[in-house]
Write an enzyme that holds these catalytic residues in place. Structure first.
Site: not given
Length: 331
Positions: A55, A57, A70, A81, A145, A147, A202, A232
């Protein structure tokens, strides 16, 4: 939560608005996968040993993109990670394989990174770039999203993160020649977006320490529903790419049933909207928060709300060794 842990405050800034304090930050992740068989998705949903997710990010007001790998390990029942950072303008060339390791090394030297960091980051750079090319990975799914984080700097035994306003966005499953490594916002349609109707909480606990009573009450309360190993990425693929999905995650069938029931109920409410003054409420059987409980050692360490990773870990590669040995040592 705030009766026991302080909320982590951040400062936002932009060219249009003055700096101000905020209790959340927007996180965007673009996941890559094989467009023919969703190899990464299926290996992750089956929790296969060594299953890899790639990914890209970025964080609100951030200056770069974290390239992250990951890797699932059954022994630890979680993922290792590993990550390094690129500038936004270098991501497309990195994915295409035209941004070479030699250029990356020069950039790290200009940033005055340590020799250990350069060596490890270069190994990860080469491995991820080669993996994307060998597997034919393309942009598959994006998540966005807000956080919020809750933790005390004096006591790290409990840390809580809550993700809200979660969107899962279907990518193009291809990479064009336009220099874009993910779908432009103007090309995103309503059909590309899944609005996740829950928040995800979490709870991260230190190993070897008893769980505080207030945490037990929180996670077993009426607003919370346990969703172990929730992802997700997996949820978004199962929802937005059903034609490519051969196996669904364990939670998705019940979730889809809930969504159908909600749509039916919404239609009834719309038909009766002018004849009832009754206030809508969340029911105990329809909680609005999903959580995933993990240990402190499993933190997503590239999250600025939680903390930095102590270092990168990766195997060395022959091409990395060649580049590192041939370059001019910094004085």
């Amino acid at each position: 939560i705030v009766q026991h842990l302080p909320v982590h405050m951040l400062t936002t800034s932009s060219s249009r608005f003055p700096r101000e304090a905020t209790d959340s930050i927007t996180i965007t992740s673009c996941y890559y996968d094989n467009p023919d068989n969703l190899e990464s998705y299926h290996s992750r949903v089956r929790r296969q040993e060594g299953a890899v997710a790639i990914r890209f990010r970025s964080y609100e007001n951030g200056h770069g993109v974290f390239v992250e790998r990951k890797t699932h390990h059954e022994k630890y029942d979680d993922s290792l990670k590993e990550k390094f950072e690129l500038s936004f303008g270098d991501v497309y060339d990195f994915v295409r394989g035209t941004y070479k390791l030699e250029e990356f090394v020069k950039q790290l030297e200009q940033e005055e990174q340590t020799e250990d960091y350069i060596r490890t980051a270069c190994s990860l750079f080469a491995e991820i770039q080669n993996y994307i090319g060998e597997k034919g990975f393309k942009p598959a799914l994006r998540t966005m999203y807000n956080r919020s984080a809750f933790y005390s700097s004096d006591d790290s035994s409990v840390k809580i993160a809550i993700d809200t306003n979660i969107q899962m966005i279907k990518e193009n499953l291809q990479l064009g020649d336009d220099g874009r490594w993910c779908k432009p916002e103007l090309e995103i349609t309503e059909d590309d977006i899944h609005e996740f109707p829950y928040a995800v909480m979490e709870v991260k606990l230190s190993s070897g320490r008893p769980v505080p009573e207030w945490v037990n009450k929180l996670v077993n309360g009426p607003l919370v529903r346990i969703a172990l190993n929730y992802s997700k990425f997996i949820h978004g693929c199962a929802t937005l790419l059903p034609d490519l999905v051969e196996q669904n995650p364990s939670w998705i069938s019940e979730f889809i049933k809930q969504e159908k029931d909600k749509k039916k109920q919404n239609l009834l409410e719309l038909e009766d909207i002018g004849s009832s003054d009754e206030e809508l409420q969340f029911s105990r059987d329809n909680p609005d928060i999903w959580i995933d409980r993990r240990h402190e050692d499993d933190y997503d360490n590239d999250d600025p709300l939680i903390g930095r990773s102590p270092g990168l870990r990766s195997k060395s590669a022959e091409d990395v060794q060649r580049v590192l040995e041939s370059r001019e040592r910094p004085k």
